[in-house]
Structures are given as C-alpha cells and as structure tokens.
Design a protein around this motif. Structure first.
Motif, PDB file in Angstrom:
ATOM      1  N   LEU A 182      48.937  23.237 -13.020  1.00 28.12           N
ATOM      2  CA  LEU A 182      48.968  22.151 -14.005  1.00 28.12           C
ATOM      3  C   LEU A 182      48.844  20.794 -13.332  1.00 28.12           C
ATOM      4  O   LEU A 182      48.106  19.909 -13.805  1.00 28.12           O
ATOM      5  CB  LEU A 182      50.263  22.238 -14.813  1.00 28.12           C
ATOM      6  CG  LEU A 182      50.486  21.138 -15.856  1.00 28.12           C
ATOM      7  CD1 LEU A 182      49.412  21.173 -16.927  1.00 28.12           C
ATOM      8  CD2 LEU A 182      51.872  21.290 -16.492  1.00 28.12           C
ATOM      9  N   ILE A 183      49.515  20.619 -12.205  1.00 25.96           N
ATOM     10  CA  ILE A 183      49.464  19.338 -11.496  1.00 25.96           C
ATOM     11  C   ILE A 183      48.063  19.083 -10.940  1.00 25.96           C
ATOM     12  O   ILE A 183      47.496  17.989 -11.084  1.00 25.96           O
ATOM     13  CB  ILE A 183      50.512  19.325 -10.369  1.00 25.96           C
ATOM     14  CG1 ILE A 183      51.919  19.327 -10.964  1.00 25.96           C
ATOM     15  CG2 ILE A 183      50.318  18.131  -9.462  1.00 25.96           C
ATOM     16  CD1 ILE A 183      53.016  19.448  -9.923  1.00 25.96           C
ATOM     17  N   CYS A 184      47.481  20.093 -10.305  1.00 25.44           N
ATOM     18  CA  CYS A 184      46.153  19.912  -9.704  1.00 25.44           C
ATOM     19  C   CYS A 184      45.092  19.641 -10.761  1.00 25.44           C
ATOM     20  O   CYS A 184      44.208  18.788 -10.567  1.00 25.44           O
ATOM     21  CB  CYS A 184      45.796  21.148  -8.880  1.00 25.44           C
ATOM     22  SG  CYS A 184      46.834  21.402  -7.429  1.00 25.44           S
ATOM     23  N   GLN A 185      45.159  20.353 -11.870  1.00 22.94           N
ATOM     24  CA  GLN A 185      44.170  20.119 -12.924  1.00 22.94           C
ATOM     25  C   GLN A 185      44.378  18.766 -13.598  1.00 22.94           C
ATOM     26  O   GLN A 185      43.422  18.153 -14.071  1.00 22.94           O
ATOM     27  CB  GLN A 185      44.228  21.250 -13.949  1.00 22.94           C
ATOM     28  CG  GLN A 185      43.833  22.603 -13.386  1.00 22.94           C
ATOM     29  CD  GLN A 185      43.558  23.632 -14.453  1.00 22.94           C
ATOM     30  OE1 GLN A 185      42.684  23.446 -15.282  1.00 22.94           O
ATOM     31  NE2 GLN A 185      44.313  24.720 -14.433  1.00 22.94           N
ATOM     32  N   PHE A 186      45.616  18.281 -13.627  1.00 23.10           N
ATOM     33  CA  PHE A 186      45.879  16.937 -14.145  1.00 23.10           C
ATOM     34  C   PHE A 186      45.222  15.882 -13.257  1.00 23.10           C
ATOM     35  O   PHE A 186      44.568  14.947 -13.741  1.00 23.10           O
ATOM     36  CB  PHE A 186      47.385  16.719 -14.237  1.00 23.10           C
ATOM     37  CG  PHE A 186      47.782  15.286 -14.428  1.00 23.10           C
ATOM     38  CD1 PHE A 186      47.646  14.673 -15.665  1.00 23.10           C
ATOM     39  CD2 PHE A 186      48.285  14.549 -13.370  1.00 23.10           C
ATOM     40  CE1 PHE A 186      48.009  13.343 -15.843  1.00 23.10           C
ATOM     41  CE2 PHE A 186      48.663  13.222 -13.537  1.00 23.10           C
ATOM     42  CZ  PHE A 186      48.517  12.626 -14.786  1.00 23.10           C
ATOM     43  N   ILE A 187      45.367  16.023 -11.946  1.00 23.98           N
ATOM     44  CA  ILE A 187      44.763  15.057 -11.013  1.00 23.98           C
ATOM     45  C   ILE A 187      43.242  15.128 -11.088  1.00 23.98           C
ATOM     46  O   ILE A 187      42.552  14.097 -11.102  1.00 23.98           O
ATOM     47  CB  ILE A 187      45.272  15.326  -9.584  1.00 23.98           C
ATOM     48  CG1 ILE A 187      46.791  15.139  -9.534  1.00 23.98           C
ATOM     49  CG2 ILE A 187      44.583  14.409  -8.592  1.00 23.98           C
ATOM     50  CD1 ILE A 187      47.407  15.517  -8.196  1.00 23.98           C
ATOM     51  N   ASP A 188      42.698  16.332 -11.136  1.00 18.84           N
ATOM     52  CA  ASP A 188      41.249  16.481 -11.231  1.00 18.84           C
ATOM     53  C   ASP A 188      40.711  15.967 -12.563  1.00 18.84           C
ATOM     54  O   ASP A 188      39.597  15.441 -12.631  1.00 18.84           O
ATOM     55  CB  ASP A 188      40.881  17.959 -11.044  1.00 18.84           C
ATOM     56  CG  ASP A 188      39.395  18.202 -11.140  1.00 18.84           C
ATOM     57  OD1 ASP A 188      38.667  17.847 -10.200  1.00 18.84           O
ATOM     58  OD2 ASP A 188      38.951  18.738 -12.179  1.00 18.84           O
ATOM     59  N   PHE A 189      41.490  16.092 -13.620  1.00 24.23           N
ATOM     60  CA  PHE A 189      41.058  15.650 -14.943  1.00 24.23           C
ATOM     61  C   PHE A 189      40.808  14.150 -14.970  1.00 24.23           C
ATOM     62  O   PHE A 189      39.851  13.678 -15.592  1.00 24.23           O
ATOM     63  CB  PHE A 189      42.127  16.035 -15.972  1.00 24.23           C
ATOM     64  CG  PHE A 189      41.764  15.721 -17.391  1.00 24.23           C
ATOM     65  CD1 PHE A 189      41.063  16.634 -18.163  1.00 24.23           C
ATOM     66  CD2 PHE A 189      42.124  14.517 -17.964  1.00 24.23           C
ATOM     67  CE1 PHE A 189      40.720  16.340 -19.470  1.00 24.23           C
ATOM     68  CE2 PHE A 189      41.800  14.210 -19.268  1.00 24.23           C
ATOM     69  CZ  PHE A 189      41.096  15.131 -20.027  1.00 24.23           C
ATOM     70  N   TYR A 190      41.638  13.399 -14.265  1.00 23.67           N
ATOM     71  CA  TYR A 190      41.512  11.942 -14.264  1.00 23.67           C
ATOM     72  C   TYR A 190      40.755  11.412 -13.050  1.00 23.67           C
ATOM     73  O   TYR A 190      40.798  10.211 -12.783  1.00 23.67           O
ATOM     74  CB  TYR A 190      42.889  11.304 -14.343  1.00 23.67           C
ATOM     75  CG  TYR A 190      43.506  11.438 -15.714  1.00 23.67           C
ATOM     76  CD1 TYR A 190      43.114  10.616 -16.763  1.00 23.67           C
ATOM     77  CD2 TYR A 190      44.465  12.410 -15.981  1.00 23.67           C
ATOM     78  CE1 TYR A 190      43.663  10.740 -18.026  1.00 23.67           C
ATOM     79  CE2 TYR A 190      45.022  12.535 -17.246  1.00 23.67           C
ATOM     80  CZ  TYR A 190      44.612  11.702 -18.259  1.00 23.67           C
ATOM     81  OH  TYR A 190      45.149  11.832 -19.519  1.00 23.67           O
ATOM     82  N   GLY A 191      40.060  12.284 -12.335  1.00 24.80           N
ATOM     83  CA  GLY A 191      39.181  11.828 -11.272  1.00 24.80           C
ATOM     84  C   GLY A 191      39.828  11.603  -9.942  1.00 24.80           C
ATOM     85  O   GLY A 191      39.244  10.911  -9.088  1.00 24.80           O
ATOM     86  N   GLY A 192      40.999  12.146  -9.704  1.00 26.90           N
ATOM     87  CA  GLY A 192      41.633  11.987  -8.405  1.00 26.90           C
ATOM     88  C   GLY A 192      40.995  12.882  -7.356  1.00 26.90           C
ATOM     89  O   GLY A 192      40.419  13.934  -7.653  1.00 26.90           O
ATOM     90  N   LYS A 193      41.087  12.464  -6.092  1.00 23.11           N
ATOM     91  CA  LYS A 193      40.547  13.238  -4.974  1.00 23.11           C
ATOM     92  C   LYS A 193      41.589  14.253  -4.530  1.00 23.11           C
ATOM     93  O   LYS A 193      42.651  13.893  -4.022  1.00 23.11           O
ATOM     94  CB  LYS A 193      40.193  12.311  -3.804  1.00 23.11           C
ATOM     95  CG  LYS A 193      39.240  11.193  -4.162  1.00 23.11           C
ATOM     96  CD  LYS A 193      37.856  11.708  -4.484  1.00 23.11           C
ATOM     97  CE  LYS A 193      36.900  10.548  -4.746  1.00 23.11           C
ATOM     98  NZ  LYS A 193      35.538  11.005  -5.087  1.00 23.11           N
ATOM     99  N   ILE A 194      41.278  15.517  -4.748  1.00 21.80           N
ATOM    100  CA  ILE A 194      42.212  16.576  -4.394  1.00 21.80           C
ATOM    101  C   ILE A 194      41.433  17.758  -3.856  1.00 21.80           C
ATOM    102  O   ILE A 194      40.288  18.008  -4.266  1.00 21.80           O
ATOM    103  CB  ILE A 194      43.065  16.985  -5.617  1.00 21.80           C
ATOM    104  CG1 ILE A 194      44.167  17.955  -5.210  1.00 21.80           C
ATOM    105  CG2 ILE A 194      42.215  17.552  -6.718  1.00 21.80           C
ATOM    106  CD1 ILE A 194      45.170  18.232  -6.308  1.00 21.80           C
ATOM    107  N   SER A 195      42.030  18.460  -2.904  1.00 18.35           N
ATOM    108  CA  SER A 195      41.386  19.646  -2.342  1.00 18.35           C
ATOM    109  C   SER A 195      41.296  20.742  -3.400  1.00 18.35           C
ATOM    110  O   SER A 195      42.054  20.753  -4.383  1.00 18.35           O
ATOM    111  CB  SER A 195      42.175  20.153  -1.128  1.00 18.35           C
ATOM    112  OG  SER A 195      42.293  19.140  -0.142  1.00 18.35           O
TER     113      SER A 195
END
Length: 1154
Positions: A670-683
């Motif tokens: 849930l956390i990773c998809q939240f960051i990816d949803f708003y365009g954050g840079k995540i592995s």
C-alpha cells in the motif's frame, strides 16, 4: 473349284423416296449404312409426313455403289467425312419449299418447351464442338496426357514445323503441353474422392481460357496453377501426401579415402511418404484425446483449458455463423462440466464467463457474473475482471454505479480477510499470518488502488487523495486498541471530522499519535476545569440575567432601525435582478443571446486546456472547517460555494472503503503504490509478473518514468549518428508525473514518506525515496542547495538510528552522485567498520553495502578513467568473498588474495543453492551473487562474470521479485560490455529473460539494443511480433512503436501494430494504447478521418478516462463540428465525469477581453 476372289466390303443400296411420291414404303436389305448417324433398322420406314419433309431432299437418294472404295481385309468402315468437305458431291437441287406451321400465340407451355429444346440442342452442339476440337486441328495433333483417349506412345517427336508460327509470331496455344498436379494416390490407382470432403466438390472454380481443345476430364480438372488446385492445396479439409527426401551414404570401412572414384560409396536418396490427416480427421482424433484425458485427469485445469481452446480453433475455420454458435455452445458445455468438477478454479471460471460473453447479452452476462461472485466472494481475480467489465460497458457506464461495484468488492474481500485472520489467530501466532491471508490482503490492496486510479481518471481527484489518506491512517496508524470494526470506524470518524492534519499535510502525526495527543489535551482541559471549580467555589454574588442575554438577543431578534426596513424590502425583489445588475456593472450584456453559444472550435480547445490545468491544480481535498479553502496550497479558484463544497471529502464518502491490514506485505505494498501513484521515485517493489504490476501498466494514461527511461535508451541507440527526425512518444502524450504542474504535490509526498518511516523503520527503499523526494522539493524551491538539504535530512535520520548502516550507504551514494567522492568513501568505511557491533539480523544485510560501495568505485573509475578506483572495488569485494573483517583500502591486493576471495564466493553461493532451488532467495543473497559476478568480471573477464548469474537464473521462480532483480543486474552487465561479447554468447539468455519476464521494460530494452546492433530490422520485427502474440502487453507495443518511429517505419506496419494490440480483450481497456493511436493518427499521420474514427472507438472502450475525452477536444477540434463537441461535453456530464470548468467561463473571458 476355283477359289473365290477376295471378298469386297458389302455394298448397300439405299433408296429414299423422292419428294411427292406419296406414302409408299420400299423395302430394302442392309447390314450397315454409310452414314452411321442415321442407323437403318430392319423394319420398314414409314412415309414422311408433312411436318418432316427434310427426307424429300434429293441429296439422300444416290447409289452408294458409285463410290470407289478399295477392298480391304478389315470390316471397319472409313471415318465419315463431313458434308462440308465433300467436293465431289453433285450440285444440290433447289431447296424444297416448306410450309409454315401456324403457331398459337397463347400457348406459353409450347414456347417454354421449344426454348428448352433449343437450349438442349445448343448444349449438344457445344459438346460436339469440344469433343471434336481435336479433329479441327491438323492431323498431327495428338491427345494430351490425362485425357480419356490414351496415346499409344508416351511421347511424340514433332519433326514437322508449323508455318502458322511464322505467320502469327507465336506458338499455337494448343501446341503447348498442359500440366496439372497428380496425386500419388491417383498414381497408385486409389480413389481420390474417398479422401476429400464432399462439400468441396461443388465449389465454383475459375476455368482456364484455353480449354476448348481438350477433353472433358482435363477441362474439369483445370491447370496446375488454377484456382481450384490452389484451394485444394491450402485447404486442410483434404489429406495431403508429405514427401520427405533423405540422403544416405554408407560409411567407409577404411580409415582413408580411396583414389579410385568408382570405389567411392554412392550417395542414395530415399523418398519417404507420409499421409497427413485431414482437418476432419484431426478434429475427431483430438476430441477423442481430450475426452480421454478429461476422464483420466478431471482435476487438471490445463486439459480443460486446452480442450476449450481447441474449440476456438475449430470455430475459426467455420465461415457460417450458425456453425460457430454451435461450437461456442459445445465449448460452454465443456467448461461447465469442468467447473462442476473444479468449482474453485479461477481460471476455468474466467474462461467460462468469457465464453458466456460470446453468446449472451450484457444483461445476462452480468447476471451470471453476479451469481459466480456470490459463490466466490473471496476471489480477487474474479472481482478485478468483473470491475473491468463494468467499466468498459459504455451504455451502462456511470461513475456512481461503478463506485457501488467497488464498494461491494471491497466489503466482500474485507469480510473474507477478517474471517481468515480470525482463523489464523485461533490456530497460530498472530504475529506470523499465513501466506494465504497475505495474498488475499495484497489483492484487496490492489483493488483499492484501482479504485483510486478510477476516481483520479474520472476527474474526482480530491476523492482519490482522500481515499488514500483515510485508508493509510486507518490501516497503518491505527491506535493499539482491541476494537471491533464498528467501534474503530466511530473512533476514526471523530479523527476525520476533527480538522486534524492528515497524512501528507503539514503537522500530520498519524491517527494514533493524534488520538493520544487529543486524549492528553482533553484530560488536561478537564483537570483545568476541575481546578477552576475548586478555586471559585461558594456564593459569588448577585448578577443581572439581562446582561448575559444581550448577545443572544442581538443575534436572534431583528433590529428596528431603518437599515433593517430596507433589508426587508429587498427580500421582495427577486435575486435575479441583482445578478443582472451585477453583470451589467461588469460590462456583460445579458440580453445578447448571440454570444451565449460557441461559435469557434478554438473555444472548445481552450476549454479543454483550462480543464486539464485545473485537474492538475485541484487534487487535494479541502477542509470544511477551514472556510472552504485549500489547507496548504492556496489553489482554490474563485467560484461559487457549491463548486467548492464538492471538493470537501466527508467521512461518508470514505467509510465504505475502509479495511484493516494485518500482513506486512500488504501494508508495504500500500505504501509503495501510494508513492508511485503520486509520481515519487521508488525502487520496484514487486515482480513485473505480479497482478499489482499488471494492473499498474494496464491503467496507465501516460508513459511512466521507469518505462520512459528504457525507451530513451533504445531511442539513443537507434538514432545514434543520425540526423533524422525522431518523433518520440512522450512528445505526443506528455509526461506522466510533471510535478511542476502540480503545486504542493512534492511537499505532500515528502511529508507522507517521513511519517511512513515510523511504520517501517530501517527500510532502505523508503529511505532512498525520502532523500530523492527531498531533493526534488528543494529543486523546486531553491535549486542551489539540493545537496545540503538531502545531507541534512540524512544526518538527522542517522541521529535517530546510528546502527542503520544501509541508510549510511544511501547517504554515501547520494554524496557520490553530487561529486563528493572522498566524503562518500568516509561514509562507506564508517558503515562497514560499524557492522561488527550490530545485531545478527543487520549483519546479514552487509553484502548489500559491499555491493553499493563497489559499484560506486566502478562508476568513478569509468567516468574519470581512474585505475585506483578499480583496485579499490576489487579490494572491497575480496573482503566480502574472503569473509574477513573490513579495513580501509591501502593498496592493490595480491593474486593469492584474489584466489582466496573467488573460492570464498563459490562456497557462499553453494550454501545458497538449497534456498534458490526452493524459491526462497532474499535480497542479501541477490547482492552476494551480484558481488561474485562483479568480482569475476573484473578479475577473469566479463564472460566469467555472466556465467555466475546464468547458473543462478536456471530456477523457475518467475514470480519472485528477488530473482527478477538478479535478472535486471545481469542485463545491466550486458549493456556495459556489449562491445566485448558476441551475439551468440548473450542472445539465448536475453531471449529466456524476455520469455520469463515479458512485462519488464529492461528485458525489451536489452533485446532491442542487441538486435539493432547485431541483426537486421526485419528479424527484430519478427521477434517483437512473436513476443506480442505470446504475451500481449502495452510494454511490447511501446517498444515496437518506439523502434518504428525512430526508424521511420511504414504506416502499414504501425497500423498493424495498433490493430493487433487492440484485438486483445485486455489491451482494449488500455487508455495509453488508445491515446497513442489517436496521437499518431492526428499528429504524425495527419489523417483526420482516421483520428476521428479512433477517437470514437476509444471513448467507447474506455469511457472513464477524462484525459481521453479531452484529447478529442484538443486534437480534433478542427475535425468535429461544434454540435458534436457540445454533445460530447453533455455525454461527459451524463457519465458523471467531473467537469470543473463551464464553457460559459471561456465565453465571459472572451467578452471581457473584447
């Protein structure tokens, strides 16, 4: 007695009555006739009647004995001559006079019979003409091969030339031999019809034009290149004889080659014949096989799915619709039997429901879906397909209806998770939930994220943000209290309506911390009230009640002054007059109706541009207690209060979608998809073969940054040393996460990730994401101090946890990226020296830190051409391989140390093979294998380094993200050393990786680069086509399109790529695919009619995408009429897409400007 002379042929005298001799009959004796066309009977002939006076012709009354026929030993008669060739015949007398027989004009039957008789005579003459065509040519023409008349010899030699060839300048067409394909069955004398399907016997064929001189059999068969024979060759309804030629040569017994050529072994060629089965035979055979396998293995889903797929193959060969419908019914019956035997198999259920869609209407299909979901409410895969089906039904689509379907899905899966969690808590330790619970919660998170994507794409972006905030607060920051679901929701309602800061907002603490702080402040307030009551106890004197009610009376009772009377009079005037007067003061004429309609298509284009701009600005929900204004961005536009109230997200809007999570995997997802949803840079947090990743790429509206990075790498290779125009995809579709267009979004992400680090401490993925996001936020505010800001944040985090050496590694990599190499080395050395004092669990992750340090040194060596950095990298990896205590670098290592490190790596990898075989590899194990490969590459060569990873990639755990990380590192090594490796060395591994990870952009990037450098374009196109047929995805299409556009491929090729992709049921729901197609037709191909057609197909397939609708307004404003553009906006409102801008705002702006 003298011998009688040689008998002469019998002569018959036939006398025919002359004209006018009445009806007397004259007997005669005859054994044969000179004219075989009119055989003579033994009976006497009757006299001719008036209707048959052709016998009165005197040419029939002559003496046959006048002919000089030589005597022969045979009794055969000479070939009759045609009357036209009889030059010695006496001149014919005057023709006889015939009397016309009167005809009845009213007899239709006689006319019809005469017409039929004329037709029969005409066909008879045609037949005679074809049969006698061989005689019409000169006598040297023989019968052709394959005719009914078999020649005596097999061949003839034409030694006599034809002068007509000189006269006409070419050979006569009947002098050219005719050929046709002869079946081996005919050569053996077998009946051809027993192997052919009868339904092809009456098919119409194209006869050749030169059939007037051959016999009936050759005319019916046609030439070998005729349409009939070509159809037979391609048709699978017939049996084909397959000939295979094999060369056999005996082996020499001697060890030398003899010089005598005659003693050499003779090479023999053998022809093997194999009779292939017809299509009907194949259907019978395979049906029997499937029936047998389904009886023997009724629980094997692959057998049933293959049986159903075979029915699709049968239906594809049936041109009749009724036959295809029967095959579909047969397929449905097969799958119903399979589901009856395997009621919990999701693949069989999906295949059955898909088959229902081929037969039933939408209403019946949705009813069957609901029945299946009632029986299987805990199936995430079924819910996903059902929701996707509901979204794609244009006629039934409404945002509110789809939202209700998501409510049913979330509540059903949440109830299933609660039930399963209760069973797990009763059976075992609640801290270690079972894998089935984790998978179910992961599916629930995926459906929730799909809901947020749906709300975002329909224009309800505040609701999407509110849903994310509510769910993360509810499931990640829940207070440590044992509460029921209803009690927990009532407590959360208090938090949501209190006006406290939520996750991502300034001052957010989390629900649990806010509740503790609120309870503390409440207790403090109660204590203060109690103390005040104690201090002010006793009688306090008299007081005037009217003084205390002064404010209340003033607020309730109206005043009686003159101003109030004016207000009462103003209530009688309609409010419309005030609006009209206000508009007139603004200079707007209300009575001018001509300007209230859109007269220019450019107005609609400006409306779409403003709508997109407001979508990018208005994504954060407003707070009701803050005066209907934005909490931290101040981006609320001026407008009516109703428009602002729609941006306020109440508790009733989110309460039906809340659920609890107990597994760490689901919470981290849930956390990773939240960051990816708003365009954050995540592995990458999951495998590209997982359902989460497939949902992500299918729901894309624009190209994401990770895919765009690999597409750019391919474009750079293709366009290297070329000055041709390159039309890139991102130039047509726009960037997905252009954070500069969304004020406050980077700050929102930064605040959220900082708060989430409290939930997952010592997580290097989140730590790296927060440092990158902080640099992005600082770059927007002040571009000169990005390094200082990230450095300060890293130091602050390290103060809170000094044993987090992976955070030290991330900090060191950040410093190296900014050019501070010495500072980065100090940080890495300090982290490696402090690993001995950490716990055992932390020491297991030391290989990750060694790998990061070595990669940093190799990057420095490559960029600065520094050999010292290469020696440093070898030394760092040797410490990991030898398993010795780390010490700072002094100088290059010796050869025995290299051998010792290599042997140490082999032993450590050997101990991991059992875990690798079971698919339980971890991140630190991947880092150890990558370190060993990197060490071998630097000491023994790149080929040896690749072999280390290739030995580990033999496992079949394609859904494991750690194995995919290993594959990605392998691709990275390949791309660095392409010039030192051959295609045959690396192509098998790359092909295997593309087959195993077909949705990973890195796989296609490596494949395209290798193919472009070492192969031709057509081979690459064939490879891409095979990949798209095996695993259709938007990733394959994007790379194929990028290659074609960079190479200026043909329009037909690009159109075929789009249409073949859209033929897939899942890819039809891809908004990115439709937007790419529309952009290509409108801006690159400049085909207005095709772009219009693609646009209407797109909104019919994906009606929920507001961006897709707005593309039509922007790209087709000059193609669509004003009436069509206005109707499109009305349809958008009917579908309940959120429209923030009224077209009259644009018209008012135009009037104020003029």
């Amino acid at each position: 007695m003298e011998p009688s002379p040689e008998p002469s042929p019998p002569v018959t005298t036939a006398t025919f009555p002359a004209a006018g001799e009445g009806h007397e009959s004259h007997p005669y004796t005859a054994s044969s006739s000179l004219f075989p066309l009119f055989p003579l009977s033994a009976s006497t002939s009757s006299a001719p009647t008036a209707e048959s006076q052709w016998l009165s012709n005197p040419s029939f009354s002559f003496d046959a004995s006048s002919l000089n026929i030589p005597a022969t030993t045979t009794s055969s008669l000479p070939t009759p001559l045609s009357p036209s060739s009889d030059d010695d015949a006496p001149p014919a007398p005057a023709p006889a006079k015939y009397e016309l027989v009167p005809s009845e004009t009213g007899s239709d039957e006689e006319r019809g019979s005469r017409r039929k008789e004329r037709g029969r005579r005409k066909r008879r003459r045609e037949k005679d003409r074809y049969d006698g065509a061989s005689a019409s040519r000169k006598a040297g023409v023989r019968a052709w091969a394959g005719s009914e008349t078999k020649p005596v010899k097999d061949y003839f030699v034409d030694a006599k030339g034809d002068h007509d060839n000189l006269a006409f300048g070419s050979l006569y067409r009947m002098d050219v031999a005719r050929y046709r394909s002869q079946s081996m069955l005919e050569a053996r004398g077998l009946n051809r019809s027993m192997f052919f399907n009868r339904r092809f016997g009456s098919s119409h064929i194209d006869l050749d034009s030169d059939l007037d001189g051959v016999d009936n059999k050759v005319r019916a068969g046609g030439r070998y290149y005729s349409a009939k024979n070509a159809v037979f060759e391609r048709n699978k309804g017939f049996k084909h004889l397959k000939l295979s030629k094999g060369d056999t040569s005996p082996m020499l017994a001697e060890d030398f080659v003899p010089l005598d050529a005659q003693s050499l072994p003779v090479k023999r060629t053998t022809v093997e014949q194999e009779l292939e089965e017809s299509w009907e035979d194949e259907i019978l055979r395979r049906t029997k096989e499937f029936n047998k396998m389904s009886r023997e293995r009724p629980n094997d889903e692959k057998v049933w799915l293959a049986f159903a797929q075979f029915q699709d193959k049968v239906a594809s060969t049936q041109p009749q619709k009724a036959a295809r419908l029967q095959t579909t019914e047969r397929k449905i019956s097969i799958l119903e039997k399979a589901v009856e035997l395997n009621p919990d198999n999701e693949e069989l259920l999906l295949c059955l429901l898909k088959s229902y869609g081929e037969r039933d209407s939408t209403e019946n299909l949705l009813g069957k879906w609901e029945q299946v979901l009632m029986k299987h409410p805990d199936s995430c895969k079924l819910w996903k397909q059902y929701l996707l089906l509901c979204q794609g039904e244009f006629s039934r689509f409404k945002v509110s209806e789809i939202r209700k379907s998501y409510v049913y899905a979330v509540q059903a899966l949440s109830a299933a998770c609660t039930k399963l969690c209760r069973q797990v808590n009763e059976d075992m330790d609640p801290k270690s939930p079972s894998s089935s619970l984790a998978q179910l919660e992961l599916g629930l998170v995926d459906i929730f994220v799909n809901l947020c994507r749906f709300e975002w794409q329909t224009g309800h972006r505040e609701l999407a943000t509110g849903l994310f905030q509510a769910q993360m607060e509810f499931s990640l920051f829940s207070p440590p209290l044992y509460l029921t679901t209803s009690s927990k929701q009532r407590l959360f309602e208090h938090f949501w309506n209190s006006g406290g800061a939520r996750i991502g907002e300034d001052g957010a603490l989390g629900w649990s911390a806010w509740l503790a702080k609120d309870e503390e402040s409440r207790q403090h307030l109660v204590a203060q009230e109690n103390s005040q009551e104690t201090e002010t106890g006793g009688w306090s004197g008299w007081f005037d009640p009217s003084v205390g009610n002064t404010d209340t009376n003033e607020s309730v009772e109206p005043s009686t002054d003159g101003n109030d009377a004016e207000d009462l009079d103003a209530e009688d005037t309609p409010a419309q007059d005030d609006v009209e007067s206000l508009l007139k003061k603004l200079g707007i004429d209300v009575d001018a109706e001509s300007n209230s309609e859109v007269k220019d298509a450019e107005t609609w284009n400006r409306w779409a541009t403003m709508e997109l701009s407001r979508d990018n600005e208005q994504w954060l929900s407003l707070r009701e207690k803050s005066g209907i204004g934005s909490l931290d961005s101040g981006d609320a536009p001026s407008g009516e209060d109703n428009d602002q109230l729609s941006r306020v997200i109440l508790f009733e809007d989110v309460t039906e979608f809340l659920f609890s999570l107990s597994s760490e995997e689901a919470r981290f997802s849930l956390i990773c998809q939240f960051i990816d949803f708003y365009g954050g840079k995540i592995s990458r947090w999951t495998s590209t073969n997982s359902s989460s990743w497939l949902d992500r790429i299918l729901s894309l509206e624009m190209i994401s940054d990770d895919i765009l990075e690999d597409l750019s790498a391919v474009s750079d290779i293709v366009n290297k040393n070329q000055d041709s125009y390159c039309c890139k995809l991102e130039s047509l579709l726009g960037s997905m996460h252009d954070l500069s267009q969304r004020p406050g979004l980077v700050k929102f992400l930064r605040n959220a990730i900082l708060l989430l680090l409290d939930v997952f401490p010592r997580n290097h993925v989140l730590e790296e994401a927060i440092l990158v996001t902080t640099e992005m936020y600082t770059a927007q505010e002040n571009s000169s101090s990005t390094a200082n800001t990230s450095r300060a944040l890293a130091k602050n985090l390290l103060k809170n946890d000094r044993q987090d050496f992976l955070l030290c590694g991330i900090y060191g990599r950040t410093e190296a990226m900014h050019g501070n190499i010495e500072q980065a080395r100090k940080i890495f050395d300090m982290a490696l020296l402090s690993t001995e004092a950490t716990t055992e669990d932390l020491r297991k992750k030391v290989p990750i830190l060694y790998l990061w340090y070595a990669e940093m040194e190799i990057t420095v060596s490559t960029s600065r051409n520094n050999s010292d950095s290469m020696h440093r990298a070898i030394y760092i990896l040797s410490c990991l391989g030898s398993n010795v205590k780390y010490a700072p670098f002094i100088g290059p290592i010796s050869r025995p140390q290299v051998l010792r490190a290599r042997q140490g790596f082999k032993e450590q990898i050997r101990s991991l093979r059992s875990a690798i075989a079971s698919g339980g590899i971890k991140e630190e194990s991947v880092a150890l294998i990558c370190s060993a490969s990197l060490f071998e590459s630097m000491t023994s060569g790149y080929s040896s380094g690749l072999e280390v990873i290739e030995d580990m990639l033999c496992s079949d755990s394609s859904h494991n993200s750690e194995f995919e990380d290993l594959w990605v590192y392998y691709i990275k090594l390949l791309q660095k050393n392409l010039n030192q490796l051959s295609l045959s060395r690396v192509w098998p591994s790359v092909s295997q990786g593309v087959h195993k990870y077909p949705y990973n952009p890195k796989s296609y990037s490596a494949m395209l680069i290798l193919s472009y450098l070492y192969s031709v374009s057509n081979n690459l196109r064939l490879t891409l086509d095979k990949c798209s047929q095996r695993d259709p995805s938007i990733i394959t299409l994007l790379f194929a399109l990028s290659f074609e556009w960079n190479k200026a491929g043909s329009d037909n090729r690009i159109h075929s790529l789009f249409e073949r992709a859209l033929a897939d049921d899942k890819l039809q729901k891809s908004v990115l695919l439709w937007r790419s197609y529309l952009a290509y037709e409108a801006e690159k191909a400049c085909n207005a009619s095709a772009a219009r057609r693609v646009f209407f197909r797109a909104i019919h397939a994906c009606p929920w995408s507001k961006r897709l609708w707005l593309d039509g307004f922007q790209k087709l404003s000059s193609v669509l009429t004003l009436k069509e553009l206005s109707d499109l906006q009305e349809v958008m409102r009917d579908k309940e897409l959120n429209i923030r801008t009224d077209i009259y705002e644009i018209l008012l702006q135009d009037e104020t400007d003029t």
